[in-house]
Design a protein around this motif. Sequence first.
Motif, mmCIF file in Angstrom:
data_model
loop_
_atom_site.group_PDB
_atom_site.id
_atom_site.type_symbol
_atom_site.label_atom_id
_atom_site.label_comp_id
_atom_site.label_asym_id
_atom_site.label_seq_id
_atom_site.Cartn_x
_atom_site.Cartn_y
_atom_site.Cartn_z
ATOM 1 N N UNK A 84 28.467 42.418 47.086
ATOM 2 C CA UNK A 84 29.457 41.348 47.184
ATOM 3 C C UNK A 84 30.705 41.798 46.420
ATOM 4 N N UNK A 85 31.851 41.740 47.086
ATOM 5 C CA UNK A 85 33.120 42.145 46.461
ATOM 6 C C UNK A 85 34.160 41.066 46.761
ATOM 7 N N UNK A 86 34.984 40.737 45.774
ATOM 8 C CA UNK A 86 36.059 39.759 45.966
ATOM 9 C C UNK A 86 37.280 40.201 45.168
ATOM 10 N N UNK A 87 38.449 39.982 45.729
ATOM 11 C CA UNK A 87 39.679 40.371 45.056
ATOM 12 C C UNK A 87 40.787 39.356 45.270
ATOM 13 N N UNK A 88 41.677 39.265 44.295
ATOM 14 C CA UNK A 88 42.821 38.355 44.369
ATOM 15 C C UNK A 88 44.055 39.061 43.838
ATOM 16 N N UNK A 89 45.131 38.972 44.584
ATOM 17 C CA UNK A 89 46.452 39.338 44.078
ATOM 18 C C UNK A 89 47.296 38.079 44.119
ATOM 19 N N UNK A 90 47.923 37.747 43.001
ATOM 20 C CA UNK A 90 48.671 36.500 42.894
ATOM 21 C C UNK A 90 49.980 36.742 42.152
ATOM 22 N N UNK A 91 51.070 36.432 42.819
ATOM 23 C CA UNK A 91 52.391 36.488 42.199
ATOM 24 C C UNK A 91 52.873 35.055 42.008
ATOM 25 N N UNK A 141 46.760 35.217 35.988
ATOM 26 C CA UNK A 141 46.562 36.660 36.106
ATOM 27 C C UNK A 141 47.151 37.161 37.415
ATOM 28 N N UNK A 142 47.749 38.347 37.385
ATOM 29 C CA UNK A 142 48.348 38.890 38.603
ATOM 30 C C UNK A 142 47.311 39.514 39.527
ATOM 31 N N UNK A 143 46.179 39.971 38.966
ATOM 32 C CA UNK A 143 45.111 40.557 39.775
ATOM 33 C C UNK A 143 43.765 40.137 39.223
ATOM 34 N N UNK A 144 42.803 40.049 40.109
ATOM 35 C CA UNK A 144 41.449 39.696 39.711
ATOM 36 C C UNK A 144 40.484 40.290 40.732
ATOM 37 N N UNK A 145 39.470 41.012 40.236
ATOM 38 C CA UNK A 145 38.487 41.636 41.115
ATOM 39 C C UNK A 145 37.089 41.412 40.558
ATOM 40 N N UNK A 146 36.148 41.148 41.438
ATOM 41 C CA UNK A 146 34.747 41.012 41.054
ATOM 42 C C UNK A 146 33.892 41.770 42.064
ATOM 43 N N UNK A 147 32.812 42.351 41.567
ATOM 44 C CA UNK A 147 31.860 43.036 42.445
ATOM 45 C C UNK A 147 30.456 42.879 41.878
ATOM 46 N N UNK A 148 29.490 42.750 42.758
ATOM 47 C CA UNK A 148 28.094 42.669 42.334
ATOM 48 C C UNK A 148 27.247 43.464 43.314
ATOM 49 N N UNK A 149 26.374 44.309 42.774
ATOM 50 C CA UNK A 149 25.452 45.119 43.551
ATOM 51 C C UNK A 149 24.032 44.722 43.176
#
Length: 706
Positions: free
Chosen positions: A563-570, A602-610
């Motif tokens: 499972x992978x999720x990412x956010x870019x926010x300006x 936050x300008x960036x946020x990433x999460x990953x789970x294996x």
Amino acid sequence: MRPHRHAVALALLALPAAAQPPGQPAPVQLAPVTVSATRVATPADEVPATISRREPDAAELGVNLSELLDGVPGLLARDRQNYAQDTQISLRGFGARSAFGIRGLRLYLDGIPASQPDGQGQISHFPLAAADHVEVLRGPFSTLYGNSSGGVIQLFSRDGGASPEFRLDSAYGSDGRQRWSASLSGPLSPEAGAGDFSFALSRFETDGYRAHSAASRENLYGKLRFTLGEGRHLSLLLSHFDSPEALDPLGLTRAQAQADPRQAAPAALLFDSRKSTAQDQLGAVLSQRLGAGELQLLAYAGQRAITQYLAVPMAAQAAPGSAGGVVDLASDYGGADLRYSRQTHWLARPLSLVAGLSYDRLQQQRRGYENFVGSDLGLRGALRRDEDNRADSFDQYLQADWHFAPRASLLAGVRHSRVAFDSEDHYLAAGNGDDSGGTAYGATTPVAGLRWAARPWAQLYAAYGTGFETPTFAELAYRPDGQPGPNLGLRAAKSRNAELGAKLSPRAGWRSELALFETRSRDELVVLTNSGGRSSYGNAGRTRRRGAEWQLGGQLAADWQLQVAGTWLEARVQDEYRACTGSPCTTPNTTIAAGNRLPGVADQQWQARLDWTPTPAWLGFVEARYLGSVPVDDRNSESAPAAALFDLGARYRRRGEHWGWSASLRVENLLDRASIGSVIVNDGNRRYYEPAPSRGLLAGLALDWY
């Protein structure tokens, strides 16, 4: 390449990777995900909105809602490690400015609002021991929930099953964390369909990661469901929450956080800053089938009492208008929601209709006292504030979901809201005039979204809507010119929200989602003065939040899931404005430049789970989280640095014919990285930082009988 283009490229490149290598076992077909955030239970892929659903993880502490919200794109849920304050939550930048509680978002527990009519909310009473799942709605369709709906978070509790079940669950971790819970559920009688029940009781204690941060809390939640006749059902909901004392270590300056992240601010020890909270709530949901439709009535009422000792210096309380350093707040609240839904056809195509009325009220008795008696600090002293506050909201809403073509649908809705405020001041003294007064805000907020199934595995959608956010009671309390009366010149913030998205499942066992969004707001609230224990607010100009969210999940191999999720926010200021920084500050003393980042975002946020599941009994996992830098004030004078953290864990589960047990172990912050858990936005003493824990252990054990 711009960051949001990176997100698009990654999403597209990930799709071929979902293909199963030759010779590998066939992937597991994922079950459809059903959500109800748009008030009608619908497959998530058929909704032109961004909705995430998360379920509890047995390898978590089971206390903080942030545990269920990990990995939701666009959402930042920060555990303060401070149980005198609620979890810090923001969605696409909404709610990030909140210095206490949760604002800018709508919160619900089994349909009962946990947000007050003025937009302030709390989640400390959310019962994770009873949780079935949580849904997070973000984007334009949040506006269907009215005032301060920059996003919607709803927790749903478990229903009772067809047979009795009993569960004992416990967790033990570093820093003296201990949590015990017991739950019991089952049918109300042997007769099938008569109804069911579900109860959960939990207790939590911690010594705290930081000095002066010990806390304890108890939570009881129950649900009874009755079948009263053909198509008629009644659910009764009860909740009890008690946190007799949660010590508040306060925030730290940058130098303090770097020197010793475990320390408490000296003022916290000097004034023994702390908070106690108690809340009781009852709710009922009655539904009746009416042919092809259903009528549902929800009603609720509750009481919440808070006593909080703040670290306000004695000198700051000398001003005649000071509210003191002890908050004594008693709240009585309640409301009702009457809703009619119907499944029908229009032009021979399926049509779902929902129409409703919603009323919520809040009555508060707000008292303020000095936090000293003579030369002794941290004690309740003389009365400095005495007022009664009342807020009411009355909303009407209508929405329709029309599948006007075999592969296309239109979801549209409109909501009209009116929020009224009234305050009656009973504390009149020399230099402190009558602060009584009232005002009201109203808005009509439409939203619409189109969905098109471009392929059986590809759903595309576009949505647009408007929203609004009123000031809270705390922001209306005082005028910037120092004159008596509430700040009636404040305007509600208005927003326009647009979103484009895709929901893809090109290979069996895989799902991917991509959303591009932009929100333009005006009249956001900023601090104009801060002196003598009083803060007054004004309206700034325009702001813009735009970004991209992406998530991908599926089966890498027979035993591996990703499972992978990412956010870019300006999130930036578009119009220059004047604001107050520091304390005391009696007039705006700083120019906030256009282009500055919004604090707390936050300008960036990433999460990953294996996950690795070599057998049905064993699960091993590794989690990774990255959070970009977070500015702490309007000036962008400082930022919490970016950080990457890793967790490692395992769980073993054994099930027999009538019993089962499971055990779990998690290593938190595996690499022992220093990081900031949350920030206190625009703190007048520059104590912006609340450090996150170092490496820790968490172990869990659960026993089940069924």
